[in-house]
Design an enzyme around this catalytic site. Structure first.
Site, PDB file in Angstrom:
ATOM      1  N   ASP A  92       0.856  -0.992  -0.026  1.00  0.00           N
ATOM      2  CA  ASP A  92      -0.054  -0.024  -0.147  1.00  0.00           C
ATOM      3  C   ASP A  92       0.971   1.377   0.117  1.00  0.00           C
ATOM      4  O   ASP A  92       1.903   1.233   0.427  1.00  0.00           O
ATOM      5  CB  ASP A  92      -0.792  -0.061   0.974  1.00  0.00           C
ATOM      6  CG  ASP A  92      -1.979   1.149   1.167  1.00  0.00           C
ATOM      7  OD1 ASP A  92      -2.367   1.458  -0.076  1.00  0.00           O
ATOM      8  OD2 ASP A  92      -2.572   1.402   2.038  1.00  0.00           O
TER       9      ASP A  92
ATOM     10  N   HIS B  73       2.074   3.401  -9.105  1.00  0.00           N
ATOM     11  CA  HIS B  73       2.050   2.031  -9.413  1.00  0.00           C
ATOM     12  C   HIS B  73       2.944   1.809 -10.325  1.00  0.00           C
ATOM     13  O   HIS B  73       3.516   0.420  -9.928  1.00  0.00           O
ATOM     14  CB  HIS B  73       0.531   1.890 -10.118  1.00  0.00           C
ATOM     15  CG  HIS B  73      -0.632   2.239  -9.386  1.00  0.00           C
ATOM     16  ND1 HIS B  73      -0.726   2.007  -7.980  1.00  0.00           N
ATOM     17  CD2 HIS B  73      -1.626   3.121  -9.653  1.00  0.00           C
ATOM     18  CE1 HIS B  73      -1.869   2.356  -7.701  1.00  0.00           C
ATOM     19  NE2 HIS B  73      -2.388   3.153  -8.568  1.00  0.00           N
TER      20      HIS B  73
ATOM     21  N   LEU C  81      10.527 -20.547  -5.617  1.00  0.00           N
ATOM     22  CA  LEU C  81       9.619 -19.879  -4.840  1.00  0.00           C
ATOM     23  C   LEU C  81       8.358 -19.780  -5.501  1.00  0.00           C
ATOM     24  O   LEU C  81       8.350 -19.806  -6.648  1.00  0.00           O
ATOM     25  CB  LEU C  81      10.215 -18.226  -4.584  1.00  0.00           C
ATOM     26  CG  LEU C  81       9.398 -17.126  -4.003  1.00  0.00           C
ATOM     27  CD1 LEU C  81       9.386 -17.095  -2.544  1.00  0.00           C
ATOM     28  CD2 LEU C  81       9.515 -16.099  -4.722  1.00  0.00           C
TER      29      LEU C  81
HETATM   30  C1  IPE Z   1      -5.323  -2.572  -0.185  1.00  0.00           C
HETATM   31  O1  IPE Z   1      -5.097  -1.317  -0.464  1.00  0.00           O
HETATM   32  C2  IPE Z   1      -5.340  -3.655  -1.549  1.00  0.00           C
HETATM   33  C3  IPE Z   1      -4.051  -3.412  -2.315  1.00  0.00           C
HETATM   34  C4  IPE Z   1      -2.974  -3.224  -1.948  1.00  0.00           C
HETATM   35  C5  IPE Z   1      -4.092  -3.982  -3.555  1.00  0.00           C
HETATM   36  P1  IPE Z   1      -6.297  -0.049  -0.409  1.00  0.00           P
HETATM   37  O2  IPE Z   1      -5.546   1.019  -0.775  1.00  0.00           O
HETATM   38  O3  IPE Z   1      -7.097  -0.857  -1.314  1.00  0.00           O
HETATM   39  O4  IPE Z   1      -7.048  -0.465   0.845  1.00  0.00           O
HETATM   40  P2  IPE Z   1      -7.798   0.666   1.618  1.00  0.00           P
HETATM   41  O5  IPE Z   1      -8.899   1.097   0.678  1.00  0.00           O
HETATM   42  O6  IPE Z   1      -7.010   1.711   2.037  1.00  0.00           O
HETATM   43  O7  IPE Z   1      -8.229  -0.208   2.842  1.00  0.00           O
HETATM   44  C1  IPE Z   2      -1.413   0.299  -3.594  1.00  0.00           C
HETATM   45  O1  IPE Z   2      -1.425   1.506  -3.460  1.00  0.00           O
HETATM   46  C2  IPE Z   2      -2.043  -0.314  -4.836  1.00  0.00           C
HETATM   47  C3  IPE Z   2      -3.261  -0.743  -5.219  1.00  0.00           C
HETATM   48  C4  IPE Z   2      -4.259  -0.781  -4.435  1.00  0.00           C
HETATM   49  C5  IPE Z   2      -3.548  -1.154  -6.336  1.00  0.00           C
HETATM   50  P1  IPE Z   2      -2.607   2.631  -3.243  1.00  0.00           P
HETATM   51  O2  IPE Z   2      -2.893   2.907  -4.789  1.00  0.00           O
HETATM   52  O3  IPE Z   2      -3.695   2.337  -2.436  1.00  0.00           O
HETATM   53  O4  IPE Z   2      -1.796   4.030  -2.623  1.00  0.00           O
HETATM   54  P2  IPE Z   2      -2.585   4.647  -1.754  1.00  0.00           P
HETATM   55  O5  IPE Z   2      -2.912   3.926  -0.365  1.00  0.00           O
HETATM   56  O6  IPE Z   2      -3.559   5.606  -2.204  1.00  0.00           O
HETATM   57  O7  IPE Z   2      -1.352   5.686  -1.402  1.00  0.00           O
HETATM   58 MG    MG Z   3      -4.181   2.384  -0.488  1.00  0.00          MG
END
Ligand code: IPE
Ligand code: IPE
Ligand code: MG
Length: 225
Positions: A12, A29, A124
């Protein structure tokens, strides 16, 4: 000493990482995909780690703007196509989890192709969670087995899940302390580590430190020392 055989990561913080630099979220990303590769390579070379499960796209992530979702789909397809030779070179087996039927035919084909072509690899296991949600996974599992028996056992349910392996160590980057519907069944006795580092900044050194702490934890599984 504990062995971190199965590590699961909620990757995240990509969007915030990009925004902090005045860039578009999708740049985060892209940077995050590079870290996937770096962390996977580290795990390949770590003798304790057998399985690395990475949360890449949740069943809830469809709520994001269409352009971000489309970017993520394209990035995933590009990543898998580019990485196939590297999976084979490093003997990595690719095992997606989640319901990929929601993806485009072309992306589904790429996912299945990489899965099939790496099925013989016995190093792995890199498992990407794609359109994954633990609620959805558990419901699909129950629906698979409900007609076969009146009495569903723990082993039956566990075997019907996409991910059949308990998690030893679960890490979430990005500062939030929640699971966001990730591996709820499999993490029943996982050791949880939350770190503030945003995923694109997460480094092998960070993982090394977490594993070091993990190895020293007393895991009791409800018993006594
Ligand atoms: C969790 O992150 C999902 C992934 C890392 C793919 P999110 O950014 O979607 O989670 P929330 O919305 O903060 O809980
Ligand atoms: C996690 O990073 C990746 C996915 C959920 C695809 P985020 O896109 O949720 O990044 P933040 O949490 O908004 O910074
Ligand atoms: Mg996020």
């Amino acid at each position: 000493m504990n062995r971190a055989k199965h590590i699961a990561i909620v990757m995240d913080g990509n969007g915030r990482w990009a925004e902090l630099q005045g860039k578009k979220r999708v740049k985060g990303h892209e940077a995050g995909a590079k870290v996937v590769k770096k962390i996977t390579t580290y795990c390949v070379n770590h003798e304790d780690i057998e399985r690395l499960t990475l949360y890449a796209f949740s069943t809830e992530n469809w709520k994001r703007p269409r352009l971000e979702v489309e970017f993520l789909m394209k990035l995933l397809e590009k990543y898998l196509k580019n990485e196939l030779p590297s999976y084979l070179e490093h003997n990595i087996r690719f095992e997606p989890i989640g319901d990929i039927r929601a993806f485009s035919k072309s992306l589904q084909k790429t996912i299945k192709d990489v899965k099939e072509k790496t099925a013989h690899c016995d190093g792995l296991v890199q498992s990407l969670a794609l359109n994954y949600g633990a609620h959805d996974e558990i419901l699909r599992a129950i629906n698979k087995i409900k007609t076969s028996s009146d009495n569903i056992t723990e082993a039956m349910l566990s075997n019907a899940l996409d991910c059949k392996h308990n998690v030893d160590l679960l890490i979430r980057t990005g500062g939030d302390h929640r699971l966001s519907n990730f591996l709820l069944w499999q993490s029943a006795y996982a050791e949880l580590f939350f770190c503030d580092t945003l995923w694109p900044d997460f480094d092998t050194k960070d993982l090394e430190q977490i594993i070091k702490k993990f190895t020293k934890i007393e895991r009791r599984f409800g018993g006594l020392k």
